[in-house]
Write a protein that holds these residues in place. Sequence first.
Motif, mmCIF file in Angstrom:
data_model
loop_
_atom_site.group_PDB
_atom_site.id
_atom_site.type_symbol
_atom_site.label_atom_id
_atom_site.label_comp_id
_atom_site.label_asym_id
_atom_site.label_seq_id
_atom_site.Cartn_x
_atom_site.Cartn_y
_atom_site.Cartn_z
ATOM 1 N N CYS A 1 0.824 -1.213 0.000
ATOM 2 C CA CYS A 1 0.000 0.000 0.000
ATOM 3 C C CYS A 1 0.857 1.262 0.000
ATOM 4 N N ILE A 2 1.987 1.236 0.716
ATOM 5 C CA ILE A 2 2.870 2.399 0.737
ATOM 6 C C ILE A 2 3.407 2.684 -0.657
ATOM 7 N N HIS A 3 3.867 1.633 -1.348
ATOM 8 C CA HIS A 3 4.422 1.835 -2.683
ATOM 9 C C HIS A 3 3.330 2.172 -3.699
ATOM 10 N N LEU A 4 2.133 1.691 -3.467
ATOM 11 C CA LEU A 4 1.031 2.019 -4.364
ATOM 12 C C LEU A 4 0.731 3.513 -4.321
ATOM 13 N N PHE A 5 0.684 4.085 -3.117
ATOM 14 C CA PHE A 5 0.395 5.508 -3.007
ATOM 15 C C PHE A 5 1.597 6.364 -3.377
ATOM 16 N N HIS A 6 2.792 5.834 -3.223
ATOM 17 C CA HIS A 6 3.970 6.544 -3.718
ATOM 18 C C HIS A 6 3.912 6.654 -5.236
ATOM 19 N N LEU A 7 3.485 5.586 -5.888
ATOM 20 C CA LEU A 7 3.313 5.604 -7.341
ATOM 21 C C LEU A 7 2.239 6.602 -7.744
ATOM 22 N N LYS A 8 1.155 6.654 -6.985
ATOM 23 C CA LYS A 8 0.077 7.600 -7.268
ATOM 24 C C LYS A 8 0.572 9.040 -7.195
ATOM 25 N N CYS A 9 1.353 9.352 -6.151
ATOM 26 C CA CYS A 9 1.834 10.724 -5.970
ATOM 27 C C CYS A 9 2.863 11.114 -7.028
ATOM 28 N N MET A 10 3.808 10.232 -7.311
ATOM 29 C CA MET A 10 4.885 10.564 -8.227
ATOM 30 C C MET A 10 4.409 10.658 -9.672
ATOM 31 N N CYS A 11 3.374 9.917 -10.028
ATOM 32 C CA CYS A 11 2.891 9.903 -11.420
ATOM 33 C C CYS A 11 1.613 10.702 -11.610
ATOM 34 N N GLY A 12 1.096 11.310 -10.540
ATOM 35 C CA GLY A 12 -0.106 12.125 -10.669
ATOM 36 C C GLY A 12 -1.346 11.334 -11.024
ATOM 37 N N ILE A 13 -1.472 10.120 -10.508
ATOM 38 C CA ILE A 13 -2.644 9.287 -10.798
ATOM 39 C C ILE A 13 -3.813 9.765 -9.955
ATOM 40 N N THR A 14 -4.969 9.887 -10.560
ATOM 41 C CA THR A 14 -6.162 10.294 -9.828
ATOM 42 C C THR A 14 -6.672 9.139 -8.972
ATOM 43 N N GLY A 15 -7.588 9.454 -8.053
ATOM 44 C CA GLY A 15 -8.168 8.412 -7.219
ATOM 45 C C GLY A 15 -8.910 7.375 -8.036
ATOM 46 N N LYS A 16 -9.622 7.821 -9.064
ATOM 47 C CA LYS A 16 -10.339 6.878 -9.925
ATOM 48 C C LYS A 16 -9.363 6.020 -10.720
ATOM 49 N N GLY A 17 -8.268 6.634 -11.182
ATOM 50 C CA GLY A 17 -7.266 5.866 -11.902
ATOM 51 C C GLY A 17 -6.624 4.811 -11.021
ATOM 52 N N LEU A 18 -6.424 5.140 -9.738
ATOM 53 C CA LEU A 18 -5.863 4.168 -8.815
ATOM 54 C C LEU A 18 -6.830 3.011 -8.576
ATOM 55 N N ASP A 19 -8.123 3.313 -8.532
ATOM 56 C CA ASP A 19 -9.116 2.241 -8.400
ATOM 57 C C ASP A 19 -9.054 1.293 -9.593
ATOM 58 N N TYR A 20 -8.918 1.839 -10.788
ATOM 59 C CA TYR A 20 -8.810 0.987 -11.986
ATOM 60 C C TYR A 20 -7.552 0.119 -11.922
ATOM 61 N N LEU A 21 -6.442 0.704 -11.444
ATOM 62 C CA LEU A 21 -5.205 -0.059 -11.338
ATOM 63 C C LEU A 21 -5.354 -1.201 -10.335
ATOM 64 N N ILE A 22 -6.016 -0.937 -9.213
ATOM 65 C CA ILE A 22 -6.231 -1.984 -8.209
ATOM 66 C C ILE A 22 -7.123 -3.088 -8.768
ATOM 67 N N ASP A 23 -8.185 -2.718 -9.498
ATOM 68 C CA ASP A 23 -9.044 -3.737 -10.123
ATOM 69 C C ASP A 23 -8.249 -4.587 -11.103
ATOM 70 N N PHE A 24 -7.347 -3.965 -11.842
ATOM 71 C CA PHE A 24 -6.508 -4.686 -12.796
ATOM 72 C C PHE A 24 -5.608 -5.695 -12.076
ATOM 73 N N LEU A 25 -4.975 -5.255 -10.992
ATOM 74 C CA LEU A 25 -4.088 -6.141 -10.240
ATOM 75 C C LEU A 25 -4.850 -7.282 -9.592
ATOM 76 N N LYS A 26 -6.054 -6.987 -9.067
ATOM 77 C CA LYS A 26 -6.842 -8.042 -8.421
ATOM 78 C C LYS A 26 -7.296 -9.090 -9.431
ATOM 79 N N GLU A 27 -7.563 -8.661 -10.678
ATOM 80 C CA GLU A 27 -8.012 -9.611 -11.694
ATOM 81 C C GLU A 27 -6.890 -10.562 -12.103
ATOM 82 N N PHE A 28 -5.664 -10.051 -12.219
ATOM 83 C CA PHE A 28 -4.555 -10.873 -12.698
ATOM 84 C C PHE A 28 -3.795 -11.565 -11.565
ATOM 85 N N PHE A 29 -3.976 -11.080 -10.336
ATOM 86 C CA PHE A 29 -3.304 -11.708 -9.192
ATOM 87 C C PHE A 29 -4.335 -11.973 -8.095
#
Length: 436
Positions: A181-209
Amino acid sequence: MDKSWMNKSRLSQEYVDGVEQFLDYAFNNLSSDNKIVCPCIKCKNVRWKTLEVAFDHLACDGILQGYTCWFFHGENVPLSRTSSTNTPSPSSTSHPTTNNTSTRQDGTEELLRDAFNMQHHHDAPTFFGAHPTDGMEGGNETHMGLNEEQPSEEASKFYKLLEDMNGKLYDGSKHSILYFCIHLFHLKCMCGITGKGLDYLIDFLKEFFPIATIPANSHESKKVIKDLGLGYEKIHSWPNDCMLYWEEKEMQQECHVCGASRWLPTKSTQPENVDGDQVLYKQPAKVLRYFPLIPRLQRIFMSSKTSTGMSWHANGRTKDGSLRHPADAEAWRSFDARYPDFASHPRSVRLGLSSNGFNPFKLLSTSYSTWPVVLIPYNLPPWIGMKQSSFILSMIIPGEKGPGNDIDVFMEPLIKEVKQLWAGVDTYDASLKQNF
């Protein structure tokens, strides 16, 4: 060890004897530089004190009642629950064995130690097991022969993060849920990912892992690490930048300068029924996000990785007359000559302030301007202090237009904290292992 004295009167001999036994135990197990973190009601396991000062604090102010497992003072978090009929094993209060003292490769344990002021990495114990209140039924279960109480707020945060740190992301993983979770939010901050974009990324990771214990969404991920972060305050203001609804003006409903309402006009004046109560929802006209400065500066000094650099401007830079850093400038020397007491302490913090507006929607046709106010610590060497990771976000000023000359209105909370810093704030330096 008998802990019943913690519930006795501070005037009783049992309490005094218990304090002496506790201090003997703490200094034998976890003393560094003849100091321990003081568990009194005022210090709350944050400030390092000598034996005499810690005794006075505990005798006068009392010990934290929720602090029944002395994990800040050498006692291990139990691996499993102990029933009231079992006798505690000698290992329950001893130092962990060498098999359990290995340092985590991901650095999460060191992060927890910095966050909870446990800087003495080699002297402090390593913690294992679950939250001490797990498995309690009706609060009647005992641990080490004593009736258990709910841990203090600070201890509860530590136990929760400890549980997340030890919880594996999946079977065989080298990393924990907290680390993910720490690295996930570090990625969000450094790359300017929106909250909705982060939700999509989490859904993607949950589907494949699917075997990984990934939080359901960004909101759940934030819950895991919220106790590590440093929050912000929401302060209502008026769109014309006349005033802040803050401190003595916090309860005002209208601006004392122009008389305008604090709230946006609502579409309907009819209140809504919520559980039988009449509630009229109001939306503030403008909200300032303010990030308190003092705890952020304290966190810099509490971290062993960043505290050393805060005295670089006085002890680490080359002084040959060339202008390489603001400390080489005439203005810096003039300030030091005017305030010699401030300049005599190399850890006195020097800050630069910068602000500029931008359109967060990236549409020139949209009339909106956000003004972040950023502080730059000039104590650090330029190759560190000028990096984005070293910047301290002080506030975010929203609105349809920039604050202009009225930006001083929004500076009130920051100016108040700077005045407190000028008077002096107690802080622990992890590099020198001392308070200043």
